[in-house]
Enzyme design. Structure first.
Site, short mmCIF file in Angstrom:
data_model
loop_
_atom_site.label_atom_id
_atom_site.label_comp_id
_atom_site.label_asym_id
_atom_site.label_seq_id
_atom_site.Cartn_x
_atom_site.Cartn_y
_atom_site.Cartn_z
N CYS A 122 -3.50 0.23 -3.50
CA CYS A 122 -4.49 0.32 -2.42
C CYS A 122 -5.04 1.73 -2.49
O CYS A 122 -4.36 2.68 -2.08
CB CYS A 122 -3.86 0.04 -1.06
SG CYS A 122 -4.98 0.38 0.31
N CYS A 125 -5.97 3.28 1.35
CA CYS A 125 -4.91 3.65 2.30
C CYS A 125 -3.61 3.36 1.60
O CYS A 125 -3.30 4.04 0.63
CB CYS A 125 -5.08 2.97 3.66
SG CYS A 125 -5.65 1.26 3.67
N SER A 126 -2.86 2.37 2.03
CA SER A 126 -1.65 2.00 1.30
C SER A 126 -1.26 0.58 1.65
O SER A 126 -0.10 0.29 1.89
CB SER A 126 -0.50 2.96 1.60
OG SER A 126 -0.81 4.26 1.15
N CYS A 127 -2.24 -0.32 1.66
CA CYS A 127 -1.97 -1.71 1.99
C CYS A 127 -0.92 -2.28 1.05
O CYS A 127 -0.96 -2.02 -0.15
CB CYS A 127 -3.25 -2.52 1.91
SG CYS A 127 -4.49 -1.95 3.07
#
Lengths: 222, 223
Positions: A122, A125-127
């Site tokens: 991701c 962001c950090s999905c």
């Protein structure tokens, strides 16, 4: 949940916390002070319930994690009908195991084969598919991975010890929506006689993100 | 916005370092930052896209110098201050004085411990029920818009103005580029769009490799 000192004493007032830290010899950092102040304000204003906070932490620290995903992978390896359902509708197939919820509204499972190597990132962001892998590791959230996975996936994979032949296609899935991706890794050779449970124990988090291969058990015929 | 969060394709951050046997949280404050962020999210005062946009507004130099949960904390502080739930001044005072006065707030349905399991299981933030016709079908060639909005967008910089092929139709979803900016849900189809690595990065990329990006109808034009 780890019941360390900090945690058990958390809901005491701040001077207690500060005292406790001094006993441990380390002054509170700026961010520690800030989080504690914010939490105490939220509690005082009735915007959070302390017991709910503890339960949220406990859920993601001890209940939801990559063992969920490993069970899915092992099942797919031993059950061709499940594998097919998983690849056709990942959300429904993992729901059969009860793995549903936050950060996994829709799950797409992509299969690694000798012809295709999938990996997930991701960049914005950090999905990450919480329901099947738990919370993301630090490296997945880090600038090096988020910046490089899309522009130099083979370089990243090579550094991590995953050699991808030049005739294997690399597919990088950038999770920019609420769809979450899980990699179904290749079943290693030498595991033909293993039970589903034994197989699940071989499956690592990193293999389900697509930055590792599942290694055969020590001593297995290669 | 063209913020520091939009990292895809940047150079210079060094190797990816995987920590073996990493714990879920590395510090107690990370546990607490995680939990208060999730719990306050259930107040229903902001959506997931506004939550992301709040983090993206961290000044770029600060964003790159801090960790994931510090980004979360920045976003949470901003949202709480913007919504007049916890002001920056109140937080500064409480950091110095554990008995600092608080301005009361009322009328919120707060996440209770007994509801956590159900709330997490039912958490469904962005899938839309509306029946909206797709503008594209699997196999269609598309080109992404070349946009540089000041607000929230899920179209990463590296994929703007690029040609790709619609590969999966994920159905109808809330559109973050409006939802994250307080401009409504604008439900529409979201697709996995395949971009050839060479389309994105030029001839140095390996022929045949690809990057898939989930994009919405409003990000795309026919190619």
């Amino acid at each position: 949940m780890s019941h360390d000192h900090e945690h058990d004493h958390h809901h005491h007032h701040h001077h207690d916390d500060v005292q406790e830290h001094r006993e441990h010899g380390a002054p509170l950092t700026e961010v520690e002070l800030r989080v504690r102040a914010l939490e105490s304000l939220l509690v005082d204003k009735g915007l959070v319930e302390p017991a709910a906070l503890d339960q949220l932490i406990d859920t993601y620290e001890t209940k939801v994690g990559p063992r969920n995903g490993a069970r899915i992978v092992a099942r797919a390896w031993v059950d061709p009908a499940f594998r097919q359902r998983l690849l056709e509708d990942g959300t429904a197939a993992v729901a059969e195991h009860g793995f549903v919820g936050r950060q996994s509204e829709k799950l797409v499972v992509v299969e690694n084969t000798p012809a295709v190597h999938n990996m997930v990132v991701c960049t914005l962001c950090s999905c990450y598919p919480w329901a099947v892998l738990g919370l993301p590791p630090v490296w997945y959230k880090s600038a090096p991975y988020r910046s490089r996975a899309v522009i130099d996936p083979r370089g990243v994979l090579g550094e991590l010890g995953v050699g991808v032949p030049s005739d294997t296609e690399v597919r990088v899935w950038d999770s920019t929506a609420e769809i979450r991706y899980l990699v179904l890794p290749e079943r290693p050779a030498g595991t033909e006689g293993m039970s589903e449970e034994q197989l699940a124990a071989l499956v690592t988090r990193d293999a389900m993100i697509g930055v590792a291969k599942v290694q055969p058990p020590a001593g297995a015929a290669r | 916005m063209n913020g520091a969060h939009d990292l895809g394709g940047m150079h210079g951050f060094g190797p990816v370092e995987i920590e073996r046997d990493a714990p879920v949280f590395h510090h107690e404050w990370e546990r607490r930052a995680f939990a208060i962020t999730l719990a306050t999210g259930f107040l229903g005062k902001w959506n997931i896209d506004q939550g992301r946009f709040a983090r993206e507004q961290m000044p770029p130099a600060e964003y790159l110098a801090t960790t994931y949960y510090e980004h979360w904390l920045f976003g949470l502080q901003k949202l709480l201050d913007d919504l007049k739930l916890v002001s920056h001044a109140e937080l500064a005072a409480r950091t110095k004085d554990p008995a600092s006065p608080v301005a009361p707030v009322t009328g919120f349905r707060v996440l209770a411990a007994r509801d956590v399991e159900t709330a997490l299981r039912k958490s469904r933030t962005s899938k839309a029920d509306e029946d909206v016709a797709p503008r594209y079908k699997v196999g269609d060639r598309v080109v992404t818009k070349n946009i540089h909005p000041l607000g929230h967008t899920r179209l990463p910089r590296y994929a703007r103005g690029k040609r790709g092929v619609v590969t999966l139709d994920h159905g109808v979803w809330v559109f973050p580029d409006t939802s994250g900016n307080g401009l409504g849900r604008k439900p529409q189809h979201c697709y996995a769009v395949r971009f050839e690595a060479r389309e994105l990065w030029g001839d140095a990329a390996t022929l045949g490799d690809a990057v898939y990006v989930d994009l919405w109808d409003d990000h795309l034009e026919p190619a």
